[in-house]
Design an enzyme around this catalytic site. Structure first.
Site, PDB file in Angstrom:
ATOM      1  N   GLY A   1      45.004  38.646  35.858  1.00 61.36           N
ATOM      2  CA  GLY A   1      44.750  37.213  35.719  1.00 61.36           C
ATOM      3  C   GLY A   1      43.315  36.954  35.303  1.00 61.36           C
ATOM      4  O   GLY A   1      42.424  37.771  35.553  1.00 61.36           O
TER       5      GLY A   1
ATOM      6  N   GLN B   1      35.557  32.390  34.167  1.00 56.60           N
ATOM      7  CA  GLN B   1      35.145  33.796  34.246  1.00 56.60           C
ATOM      8  C   GLN B   1      34.596  34.333  32.921  1.00 56.60           C
ATOM      9  O   GLN B   1      33.938  35.360  32.893  1.00 56.60           O
ATOM     10  CB  GLN B   1      36.327  34.681  34.680  1.00 56.60           C
ATOM     11  CG  GLN B   1      36.763  34.437  36.114  1.00 56.60           C
ATOM     12  CD  GLN B   1      37.919  35.354  36.462  1.00 56.60           C
ATOM     13  OE1 GLN B   1      39.066  35.044  36.173  1.00 56.60           O
ATOM     14  NE2 GLN B   1      37.617  36.495  37.058  1.00 56.60           N
TER      15      GLN B   1
ATOM     16  N   CYS C   1      39.431  40.711  42.134  1.00 56.66           N
ATOM     17  CA  CYS C   1      39.060  39.763  41.089  1.00 56.66           C
ATOM     18  C   CYS C   1      38.134  40.468  40.105  1.00 56.66           C
ATOM     19  O   CYS C   1      37.234  41.192  40.516  1.00 56.66           O
ATOM     20  CB  CYS C   1      38.345  38.579  41.734  1.00 56.66           C
ATOM     21  SG  CYS C   1      37.746  37.355  40.561  1.00 56.66           S
ATOM     22  N   LEU C   2      38.362  40.231  38.822  1.00 63.76           N
ATOM     23  CA  LEU C   2      37.522  40.867  37.797  1.00 63.76           C
ATOM     24  C   LEU C   2      36.060  40.423  37.920  1.00 63.76           C
ATOM     25  O   LEU C   2      35.165  41.120  37.483  1.00 63.76           O
ATOM     26  CB  LEU C   2      38.058  40.542  36.396  1.00 63.76           C
ATOM     27  CG  LEU C   2      39.410  41.174  36.045  1.00 63.76           C
ATOM     28  CD1 LEU C   2      39.938  40.613  34.729  1.00 63.76           C
ATOM     29  CD2 LEU C   2      39.319  42.698  35.993  1.00 63.76           C
TER      30      LEU C   2
ATOM     31  N   HIS D   1      45.172  32.180  42.953  1.00 61.88           N
ATOM     32  CA  HIS D   1      43.843  32.784  42.750  1.00 61.88           C
ATOM     33  C   HIS D   1      43.175  32.202  41.499  1.00 61.88           C
ATOM     34  O   HIS D   1      42.002  31.811  41.532  1.00 61.88           O
ATOM     35  CB  HIS D   1      44.012  34.303  42.638  1.00 61.88           C
ATOM     36  CG  HIS D   1      42.753  35.059  42.361  1.00 61.88           C
ATOM     37  ND1 HIS D   1      42.226  35.986  43.240  1.00 61.88           N
ATOM     38  CD2 HIS D   1      41.920  35.044  41.286  1.00 61.88           C
ATOM     39  CE1 HIS D   1      41.101  36.486  42.710  1.00 61.88           C
ATOM     40  NE2 HIS D   1      40.899  35.939  41.524  1.00 61.88           N
ATOM     41  N   GLU D   2      43.932  32.135  40.406  1.00 58.47           N
ATOM     42  CA  GLU D   2      43.344  31.643  39.145  1.00 58.47           C
ATOM     43  C   GLU D   2      43.055  30.142  39.213  1.00 58.47           C
ATOM     44  O   GLU D   2      42.035  29.683  38.705  1.00 58.47           O
ATOM     45  CB  GLU D   2      44.261  31.952  37.952  1.00 58.47           C
ATOM     46  CG  GLU D   2      44.533  33.439  37.714  1.00 58.47           C
ATOM     47  CD  GLU D   2      43.305  34.329  37.773  1.00 58.47           C
ATOM     48  OE1 GLU D   2      42.206  33.876  37.396  1.00 58.47           O
ATOM     49  OE2 GLU D   2      43.430  35.481  38.221  1.00 58.47           O
TER      50      GLU D   2
ATOM     51  N   HIS E   1      39.854  29.483  40.869  1.00 64.57           N
ATOM     52  CA  HIS E   1      38.688  29.665  39.986  1.00 64.57           C
ATOM     53  C   HIS E   1      38.305  28.338  39.318  1.00 64.57           C
ATOM     54  O   HIS E   1      37.129  28.077  39.089  1.00 64.57           O
ATOM     55  CB  HIS E   1      38.995  30.678  38.869  1.00 64.57           C
ATOM     56  CG  HIS E   1      38.734  32.106  39.247  1.00 64.57           C
ATOM     57  ND1 HIS E   1      37.486  32.573  39.577  1.00 64.57           N
ATOM     58  CD2 HIS E   1      39.553  33.183  39.312  1.00 64.57           C
ATOM     59  CE1 HIS E   1      37.554  33.878  39.843  1.00 64.57           C
ATOM     60  NE2 HIS E   1      38.801  34.279  39.690  1.00 64.57           N
TER      61      HIS E   1
HETATM   62 NI    NI Z   1      39.575  36.186  39.993  1.00 67.80          NI
END
Ligand code: NI
Length: 171
Positions: free
Chosen positions: A46, A51, A93-94, A135-136, A139
């Protein structure tokens, strides 16, 4: 399509509430395509526009990481319209590299949004797909999964990531 740099913890844009997309322009479509490519290449399941430094309400999710085109979800202005249950599971998370922690999320959610063609999409998601969408969407509110952890745990993670960034800068 160019791969984009994924910003990590400490970047202000990750803490900012993203703005609604008023019009799906060619630039937005290109951004969405670049985000999909960046997510697959990371590899990740995701990605949210903040991000990659774009504070707009756009997310991509693909639990198959590019293996199954049917699983790719690109949503503009996504909204959770219903949710049910609670389940604790590990996520990462990236933007918080190397950290995996358990977070409580709904078991099922209904998410509404637009696809890049401007068509309304209603997604009934459960289990890990529900988790990824939550989660996304977090963000877009400037919220990271580590914000659900205890202040002490969060502090340890932040200092670990800061140290790794400094190491990276020296290398
Ligand atoms: Ni994330």
């Amino acid at each position: 399509m160019a791969l984009m740099e994924i910003l990590t913890l400490g970047e202000k844009v990750l803490k900012k509430k993203a703005v609604t997309v008023e019009e799906i322009t060619e630039d937005i479509k290109l951004l969405a395509a670049s985000m999909v490519e960046t997510m697959h290449s990371a590899p990740g399941i995701g990605l949210a526009a903040p991000q990659v430094g774009q504070s707009i309400r756009l997310i991509t999710v693909d639990l198959s990481v590019g293996r199954n085109p049917d699983e790719l979800v690109v949503l503009i202005n996504p909204e959770i319209v219903d949710s049910e249950g609670e389940v604790l599971d590990v996520e990462g998370c990236l933007s918080v590299p190397g950290v995996n922690e358990k977070v409580l999320r709904p078991v099922r959610v209904v998410v509404k949004g637009l696809d890049p063609e401007g068509r309304e999409k209603i997604i009934n998601a459960s289990d890990y797909m529900a988790r990824a969408l939550c989660h996304e969407i977090d963000h877009l509110e400037g919220k990271l999964f580590i914000d659900y952890l205890s202040p002490l745990k969060r502090k340890l993670i932040k200092s670990k990531i800061r140290k790794e960034k400094e190491k990276g800068a020296q290398a």
